[in-house]
Design a protein around this motif. Structure first.
Motif, PDB file in Angstrom:
ATOM      1  N   ASP A   1       0.791  -1.224   0.000  1.00 31.83           N
ATOM      2  CA  ASP A   1       0.000   0.000   0.000  1.00 31.83           C
ATOM      3  C   ASP A   1       0.830   1.284   0.000  1.00 31.83           C
ATOM      4  OD1 ASP A   1      -2.401  -1.378   0.025  1.00 31.83           O
ATOM      5  OD2 ASP A   1      -2.453  -1.472   2.213  1.00 31.83           O
ATOM      6  N   LYS A   2       2.080   1.204   0.426  1.00 34.40           N
ATOM      7  CA  LYS A   2       2.855   2.430   0.584  1.00 34.40           C
ATOM      8  C   LYS A   2       4.337   2.214   0.288  1.00 34.40           C
ATOM      9  CE  LYS A   2       3.049   6.376   3.616  1.00 34.40           C
ATOM     10  NZ  LYS A   2       2.581   6.995   4.825  1.00 34.40           N
ATOM     11  N   LEU A   3       4.911   3.206  -0.390  1.00 39.89           N
ATOM     12  CA  LEU A   3       6.344   3.237  -0.672  1.00 39.89           C
ATOM     13  C   LEU A   3       6.857   4.584  -0.195  1.00 39.89           C
ATOM     14  CD1 LEU A   3       8.946   2.174  -2.072  1.00 39.89           C
ATOM     15  CD2 LEU A   3       8.113   3.281  -4.146  1.00 39.89           C
ATOM     16  N   THR A   4       7.856   4.561   0.686  1.00 40.68           N
ATOM     17  CA  THR A   4       8.402   5.795   1.250  1.00 40.68           C
ATOM     18  C   THR A   4       9.900   5.845   1.018  1.00 40.68           C
ATOM     19  OG1 THR A   4       6.700   5.748   2.974  1.00 40.68           O
ATOM     20  CG2 THR A   4       8.572   7.205   3.327  1.00 40.68           C
ATOM     21  N   LEU A   5      10.357   6.995   0.503  1.00 39.34           N
ATOM     22  CA  LEU A   5      11.777   7.253   0.280  1.00 39.34           C
ATOM     23  C   LEU A   5      12.187   8.444   1.123  1.00 39.34           C
ATOM     24  CD1 LEU A   5      11.139   7.251  -3.470  1.00 39.34           C
ATOM     25  CD2 LEU A   5      12.732   5.656  -2.524  1.00 39.34           C
ATOM     26  N   GLU A   6      13.420   8.430   1.587  1.00 38.99           N
ATOM     27  CA  GLU A   6      13.949   9.565   2.349  1.00 38.99           C
ATOM     28  C   GLU A   6      15.279   9.991   1.770  1.00 38.99           C
ATOM     29  OE1 GLU A   6      14.377   8.827   6.516  1.00 38.99           O
ATOM     30  OE2 GLU A   6      12.308   9.338   6.920  1.00 38.99           O
TER      31      GLU A   6
ATOM     32  N   GLN B   1      14.173  15.515   2.826  1.00 35.18           N
ATOM     33  CA  GLN B   1      12.877  15.313   2.191  1.00 35.18           C
ATOM     34  C   GLN B   1      12.405  13.878   2.327  1.00 35.18           C
ATOM     35  OE1 GLN B   1      12.747  16.193  -1.968  1.00 35.18           O
ATOM     36  NE2 GLN B   1      14.636  15.146  -2.441  1.00 35.18           N
ATOM     37  N   ARG B   2      11.087  13.747   2.311  1.00 31.21           N
ATOM     38  CA  ARG B   2      10.422  12.445   2.385  1.00 31.21           C
ATOM     39  C   ARG B   2       9.440  12.363   1.224  1.00 31.21           C
ATOM     40  NH1 ARG B   2       8.409   8.587   6.736  1.00 31.21           N
ATOM     41  NH2 ARG B   2      10.272   9.297   7.779  1.00 31.21           N
ATOM     42  N   LEU B   3       9.552  11.286   0.450  1.00 31.62           N
ATOM     43  CA  LEU B   3       8.694  11.063  -0.705  1.00 31.62           C
ATOM     44  C   LEU B   3       7.836   9.836  -0.421  1.00 31.62           C
ATOM     45  CD1 LEU B   3      11.558  11.356  -3.336  1.00 31.62           C
ATOM     46  CD2 LEU B   3      10.077  13.185  -2.562  1.00 31.62           C
ATOM     47  N   SER B   4       6.511  10.001  -0.496  1.00 36.83           N
ATOM     48  CA  SER B   4       5.598   8.900  -0.184  1.00 36.83           C
ATOM     49  C   SER B   4       4.649   8.646  -1.345  1.00 36.83           C
ATOM     50  CB  SER B   4       4.766   9.217   1.069  1.00 36.83           C
ATOM     51  OG  SER B   4       5.596   9.388   2.177  1.00 36.83           O
ATOM     52  N   PHE B   5       4.631   7.398  -1.792  1.00 36.02           N
ATOM     53  CA  PHE B   5       3.664   6.949  -2.789  1.00 36.02           C
ATOM     54  C   PHE B   5       2.632   6.131  -2.010  1.00 36.02           C
ATOM     55  CE2 PHE B   5       7.696   7.448  -4.925  1.00 36.02           C
ATOM     56  CZ  PHE B   5       7.386   8.000  -6.157  1.00 36.02           C
ATOM     57  N   ASP B   6       1.371   6.553  -2.017  1.00 35.23           N
ATOM     58  CA  ASP B   6       0.336   5.895  -1.218  1.00 35.23           C
ATOM     59  C   ASP B   6      -0.776   5.393  -2.130  1.00 35.23           C
ATOM     60  OD1 ASP B   6      -1.410   5.009   0.713  1.00 35.23           O
ATOM     61  OD2 ASP B   6      -1.369   6.865   1.873  1.00 35.23           O
TER      62      ASP B   6
ATOM     63  N   TRP C   1       6.900  -1.086  -8.136  1.00 36.82           N
ATOM     64  CA  TRP C   1       5.877  -0.817  -7.124  1.00 36.82           C
ATOM     65  C   TRP C   1       4.705  -0.056  -7.758  1.00 36.82           C
ATOM     66  CZ3 TRP C   1       3.215   3.160  -4.984  1.00 36.82           C
ATOM     67  CH2 TRP C   1       2.510   2.872  -3.816  1.00 36.82           C
ATOM     68  N   LEU C   2       5.006   0.954  -8.578  1.00 38.67           N
ATOM     69  CA  LEU C   2       3.938   1.731  -9.238  1.00 38.67           C
ATOM     70  C   LEU C   2       3.106   0.854 -10.160  1.00 38.67           C
ATOM     71  CD1 LEU C   2       5.788   5.051 -10.136  1.00 38.67           C
ATOM     72  CD2 LEU C   2       3.866   4.798  -8.560  1.00 38.67           C
ATOM     73  N   ALA C   3       3.725  -0.124 -10.826  1.00 38.60           N
ATOM     74  CA  ALA C   3       2.995  -1.022 -11.712  1.00 38.60           C
ATOM     75  C   ALA C   3       2.015  -1.917 -10.951  1.00 38.60           C
ATOM     76  CB  ALA C   3       3.976  -1.879 -12.495  1.00 38.60           C
ATOM     77  N   ARG C   4       2.372  -2.289  -9.711  1.00 39.08           N
ATOM     78  CA  ARG C   4       1.490  -3.130  -8.888  1.00 39.08           C
ATOM     79  C   ARG C   4       0.353  -2.335  -8.267  1.00 39.08           C
ATOM     80  NH1 ARG C   4       6.543  -5.280  -6.841  1.00 39.08           N
ATOM     81  NH2 ARG C   4       6.268  -3.878  -5.101  1.00 39.08           N
ATOM     82  N   CYS C   5       0.521  -1.041  -8.136  1.00 39.12           N
ATOM     83  CA  CYS C   5      -0.473  -0.227  -7.450  1.00 39.12           C
ATOM     84  C   CYS C   5      -1.697   0.030  -8.283  1.00 39.12           C
ATOM     85  CB  CYS C   5       0.168   1.096  -7.047  1.00 39.12           C
ATOM     86  SG  CYS C   5      -0.950   2.156  -6.119  1.00 39.12           S
TER      87      CYS C   5
END
Length: 150
Positions: A9-14, A67-72, A146-150
């Motif tokens: 459900d979530k991918l987070t990068l820092e 910075q924090r990047l979150s794909f939800d 991850w984006l392809a599965r979402c």
């Protein structure tokens, strides 16, 4: 930049450039301290050292934020949170507008420098403020998978 969380459900990068940002902030403080404490010989040197210190602050402020990047997947949003000394800035993009993540590269003095960019509506949005010598290809593949599965 590193992947902090990767769930269905979530991918987070820092991106936390502690070493480089700390060094630049320290050098700026050292210059300002030297100018204010009278450790310079004359007025032109004081002005030069002060300008160097302020320049270091500006450099650290603009090019080394945390910075924090979150794909939800649940909310369908990409959130970018940029933290600087002056405060936090948050921006959101719907995941449906994001085509993919790519690696942008440049060659300089026989070395390859890379950064991640977000491709949306034929527009490239840099995810990193500067280029780095660390390879980003695997991270781009992981994000795109991850984006392809979402």
């Amino acid at each position: 930049m590193r992947i902090v969380e990767m769930t269905p459900d979530k991918l987070t990068l820092e991106d936390r450039p502690r070493l480089m940002a700390g060094f630049v902030w320290f050098m700026g403080l050292a210059c300002i301290y030297a100018a204010l404490s009278g450790q310079t010989r004359d007025m032109p040197e004081t002005i030069l050292v002060t300008v160097l210190g302020v320049g270091a602050f500006v450099l650290a402020h603009y090019f080394f934020p945390f910075q924090r990047l979150s794909f939800d997947c649940r909310s369908g949003q990409f959130t970018r949170e940029v933290a600087r000394v002056t405060g936090r800035l948050q921006s959101k993009i719907p995941l449906t507008e994001i085509e993919r993540v790519a690696v942008q590269a440049q060659w300089s003095d026989n070395s390859r420098m890379e950064r991640l960019v977000l491709i949306k509506d034929r527009e490239r949005v840099p995810l990193e403020y500067g280029f780095t010598s660390s390879p980003r290809e695997q991270m781009a593949k992981d994000i795109n998978a991850w984006l392809a599965r979402c």
